[in-house]
Write a protein that holds these residues in place. Structure first.
Motif, mmCIF file in Angstrom:
data_model
loop_
_atom_site.group_PDB
_atom_site.id
_atom_site.type_symbol
_atom_site.label_atom_id
_atom_site.label_comp_id
_atom_site.label_asym_id
_atom_site.label_seq_id
_atom_site.Cartn_x
_atom_site.Cartn_y
_atom_site.Cartn_z
ATOM 1 N N PHE A 1 -6.038 -10.598 38.948
ATOM 2 C CA PHE A 1 -5.584 -9.306 39.457
ATOM 3 C C PHE A 1 -5.632 -9.358 40.979
ATOM 4 N N SER A 2 -4.955 -8.399 41.608
ATOM 5 C CA SER A 2 -4.873 -8.426 43.064
ATOM 6 C C SER A 2 -5.429 -7.142 43.658
ATOM 7 N N SER A 3 -6.411 -7.307 44.524
ATOM 8 C CA SER A 3 -6.935 -6.158 45.276
ATOM 9 C C SER A 3 -6.257 -6.215 46.646
ATOM 10 N N ASN A 4 -5.367 -5.257 46.880
ATOM 11 C CA ASN A 4 -4.526 -5.331 48.070
ATOM 12 C C ASN A 4 -5.143 -4.634 49.283
ATOM 13 N N ARG A 5 -4.766 -5.107 50.436
ATOM 14 C CA ARG A 5 -5.095 -4.374 51.662
ATOM 15 C C ARG A 5 -4.285 -3.075 51.623
ATOM 16 N N THR B 1 -9.662 -2.990 53.277
ATOM 17 C CA THR B 1 -9.818 -3.647 51.973
ATOM 18 C C THR B 1 -10.718 -2.790 51.065
ATOM 19 N N LYS B 2 -10.783 -3.177 49.802
ATOM 20 C CA LYS B 2 -11.392 -2.309 48.786
ATOM 21 C C LYS B 2 -12.750 -2.832 48.309
ATOM 22 N N ASP B 3 -13.520 -1.915 47.715
ATOM 23 C CA ASP B 3 -14.880 -2.258 47.274
ATOM 24 C C ASP B 3 -14.873 -3.401 46.257
ATOM 25 N N THR B 4 -13.915 -3.373 45.355
ATOM 26 C CA THR B 4 -13.870 -4.402 44.314
ATOM 27 C C THR B 4 -13.784 -5.795 44.942
ATOM 28 N N LEU B 5 -12.935 -5.924 45.960
ATOM 29 C CA LEU B 5 -12.769 -7.227 46.617
ATOM 30 C C LEU B 5 -14.093 -7.669 47.237
ATOM 31 N N PRO C 1 -23.051 -0.194 40.898
ATOM 32 C CA PRO C 1 -21.892 -0.458 40.030
ATOM 33 C C PRO C 1 -20.627 0.153 40.619
ATOM 34 N N ASN C 2 -19.489 -0.487 40.385
ATOM 35 C CA ASN C 2 -18.195 -0.020 40.891
ATOM 36 C C ASN C 2 -17.142 -0.192 39.797
ATOM 37 N N LEU C 3 -16.240 0.758 39.732
ATOM 38 C CA LEU C 3 -15.200 0.702 38.701
ATOM 39 C C LEU C 3 -13.886 1.140 39.324
ATOM 40 N N ALA C 4 -12.807 0.368 39.125
ATOM 41 C CA ALA C 4 -11.505 0.747 39.685
ATOM 42 C C ALA C 4 -10.381 0.099 38.880
ATOM 43 N N PRO C 5 -9.219 0.789 38.787
ATOM 44 C CA PRO C 5 -8.075 0.218 38.069
ATOM 45 C C PRO C 5 -7.200 -0.653 38.980
ATOM 46 N N TYR C 6 -6.687 -1.736 38.411
ATOM 47 C CA TYR C 6 -5.802 -2.661 39.148
ATOM 48 C C TYR C 6 -4.660 -3.086 38.242
ATOM 49 N N SER C 7 -3.427 -2.725 38.623
ATOM 50 C CA SER C 7 -2.296 -3.069 37.751
ATOM 51 C C SER C 7 -1.472 -4.251 38.273
ATOM 52 N N PHE C 8 -1.823 -4.780 39.440
ATOM 53 C CA PHE C 8 -1.280 -6.100 39.794
ATOM 54 C C PHE C 8 -2.159 -7.070 39.029
ATOM 55 N N PHE C 9 -1.830 -7.247 37.769
ATOM 56 C CA PHE C 9 -2.759 -7.882 36.833
ATOM 57 C C PHE C 9 -1.998 -8.533 35.691
ATOM 58 N N THR D 1 -11.138 7.106 38.635
ATOM 59 C CA THR D 1 -11.876 6.036 39.321
ATOM 60 C C THR D 1 -11.068 5.393 40.441
ATOM 61 N N SER D 2 -9.771 5.785 40.550
ATOM 62 C CA SER D 2 -8.980 5.215 41.655
ATOM 63 C C SER D 2 -9.175 5.999 42.952
ATOM 64 N N ILE D 3 -9.912 7.098 42.862
ATOM 65 C CA ILE D 3 -10.220 7.863 44.086
ATOM 66 C C ILE D 3 -11.018 6.967 45.039
ATOM 67 N N GLY E 1 0.402 1.372 30.316
ATOM 68 C CA GLY E 1 0.938 0.491 31.352
ATOM 69 C C GLY E 1 1.274 1.341 32.568
ATOM 70 N N ARG E 2 1.121 0.759 33.746
ATOM 71 C CA ARG E 2 1.430 1.482 34.987
ATOM 72 C C ARG E 2 2.857 1.181 35.415
ATOM 73 N N MET E 3 3.559 2.227 35.830
ATOM 74 C CA MET E 3 4.926 2.043 36.341
ATOM 75 C C MET E 3 4.925 2.454 37.813
HETATM 76 C C1 LIG Z 1 -3.338 2.583 37.436
HETATM 77 C C2 LIG Z 1 -3.682 2.128 38.819
HETATM 78 C C3 LIG Z 1 -3.424 0.829 39.187
HETATM 79 C C4 LIG Z 1 -3.778 0.359 40.466
HETATM 80 N N1 LIG Z 1 -3.498 -0.924 40.791
HETATM 81 C C5 LIG Z 1 -3.888 -1.411 41.985
HETATM 82 C C6 LIG Z 1 -3.657 -2.779 42.299
HETATM 83 O O1 LIG Z 1 -3.125 -3.561 41.503
HETATM 84 N N2 LIG Z 1 -4.079 -3.229 43.505
HETATM 85 C C7 LIG Z 1 -4.711 -2.419 44.388
HETATM 86 O O2 LIG Z 1 -5.108 -2.891 45.445
HETATM 87 N N3 LIG Z 1 -4.925 -1.117 44.112
HETATM 88 C C8 LIG Z 1 -4.543 -0.600 42.929
HETATM 89 N N4 LIG Z 1 -4.779 0.708 42.619
HETATM 90 C C9 LIG Z 1 -5.513 1.547 43.584
HETATM 91 C C10 LIG Z 1 -7.010 1.313 43.479
HETATM 92 O O3 LIG Z 1 -7.482 1.592 42.174
HETATM 93 C C11 LIG Z 1 -7.726 2.220 44.489
HETATM 94 O O4 LIG Z 1 -7.387 1.798 45.795
HETATM 95 C C12 LIG Z 1 -9.217 2.271 44.324
HETATM 96 O O5 LIG Z 1 -9.759 3.278 45.163
HETATM 97 C C13 LIG Z 1 -9.899 0.959 44.649
HETATM 98 O O6 LIG Z 1 -11.249 1.114 44.360
HETATM 99 P P1 LIG Z 1 -12.393 0.195 44.928
HETATM 100 O O7 LIG Z 1 -12.408 0.378 46.432
HETATM 101 O O8 LIG Z 1 -13.634 0.724 44.269
HETATM 102 O O9 LIG Z 1 -12.084 -1.218 44.541
HETATM 103 C C14 LIG Z 1 -4.409 1.225 41.383
HETATM 104 C C15 LIG Z 1 -4.625 2.559 41.013
HETATM 105 C C16 LIG Z 1 -4.270 3.015 39.746
HETATM 106 C C17 LIG Z 1 -4.532 4.430 39.359
#
Ligand SMILES: Cc1cc2nc3c(=O)[nH]c(=O)nc-3n(C[C@H](O)[C@H](O)[C@H](O)COP(=O)(O)O)c2cc1C
Length: 293
Positions: free
Chosen positions: A59-63, A70-74, A39-47, A99-101, A184-186
């Protein structure tokens, strides 16, 4: 104005300007599962939500800007095509940030951040039990926006099941913004809490055609007292009251009568109008504004 040509600025700086300007953004708390079941959990605010029929969230998982990885979620959504998007309320916001660590793909962030993994009904990834709204989704398509650091990968998610905690509902079954208490994220490390005084109601009927700013008499339109927001109240009316109607609307109001008879009646009436408009009493505000010119 600081004017920025995106091709003339480092991506890391542009990134920060965009994040701070396009804000506050909702947070997708994305739960996925790897091909081998981690299981994996992460926040994404490009959403955001983009359609309700079909019900589509993106939502967008960015490079990563720093090293173009690239990230685990992607990886997980590419491999499995499933995700649960949970919302982030204030009471879980610090746990969410944990969980963003950048834990490795073998780490389960539910455990790291102390969340309860709740089985889903239609997809394999778990729901976050502590989140008040959980949306089980299948991934429709993944759209890469580029190959360089900072490039987004848009993940189109179709909701196949939505769960809403009953304790965030109003008596009529709608979601109460104060009870859901969303974050909300700023830019940088700033967040906005969307409840209490931060929540404002702006009722604007869209089918009643308002006169618009260009329909306001110049003495009101160019007022030194009334702000753009005050004028917008008046501009939303289908017509302004006539002078006679305005007098009738104001009636025996002592402050208005005093202002009319006083030396600087226009300013005084507009000050009064401003107060009344601030209380959302648009008709009386309009009457006072009409009497000021
Ligand atoms: C509130 C918040 C919003 C985030 N939004 C994004 C996002 O929109 N896109 C992105 O690529 N990373 C975003 N991040 C960073 C990811 O959460 C971070 O890179 C995370 O380690 C990714 O986890 P994963 O590798 O398990 O997917 C955000 C972090 C926080 C705290």
């Amino acid at each position: 104005m600081l004017s920025i040509d995106p091709t003339q600025i480092a991506t890391k700086d542009l990134h920060q300007y965009i994040l701070a300007a396009v804000a506050p953004r909702p947070i997708a708390f994305a739960s996925t599962i790897s091909a081998d079941g981690v299981p994996n959990l992460a926040p994404y605010s490009f959403f955001n939500a983009f359609s309700s029929n079909p019900p589509i969230l993106i939502f967008s998982s960015n490079r990563r800007v720093a090293n173009n990885t690239t990230k685990d979620t992607l990886k997980n959504v590419e491999d499995t095509g499933e995700v649960v998007i949970n919302v982030v309320s204030h009471n879980i916001s610090r746990q969410m940030a944990l969980t963003s660590i950048e834990y490795g793909p073998e780490v389960n962030e539910f455990i790291k951040a102390g969340f309860t993994a709740l089985p889903s009904e239609r997809v394999r990834p778990f729901r976050v039990a502590e989140s008040p709204v959980q949306m089980e989704c299948v991934v429709d398509q993944i759209l890469p926006l580029g190959e360089g650091g900072g490039a987004g990968n848009l993940i189109f998610c179709k909701i196949v099941m939505m769960h809403i905690a009953e304790n965030i509902l109003t008596e009529t079954g709608r979601i109460d913004p104060h009870k859901i208490d969303l974050m909300g994220r700023m830019g940088r490390f700033y967040y906005a809490r969307a409840s209490g005084d931060a929540v404002e109601e702006i009722v604007q009927e869209v089918t009643r055609i308002g006169i618009g700013f260009d329909g306001l008499p110049p003495g009101i339109r160019h007022s030194k007292v009334l702000t753009g927001n005050d004028l917008a109240h008046l501009a939303s009316l289908p017509s302004l009251p006539s002078h006679e109607e305005a007098l009738a609307l104001v009636g025996e109001d002592e402050r208005a009568q005093k202002a009319i008879a006083g030396p600087d009646s226009s300013t005084e009436l507009q000050r009064y109008a401003k107060e009344v408009l601030g209380q959302n009493d648009v008709l009386r505000g309009a009457a006072l504004a009409v009497l000021s010119v």
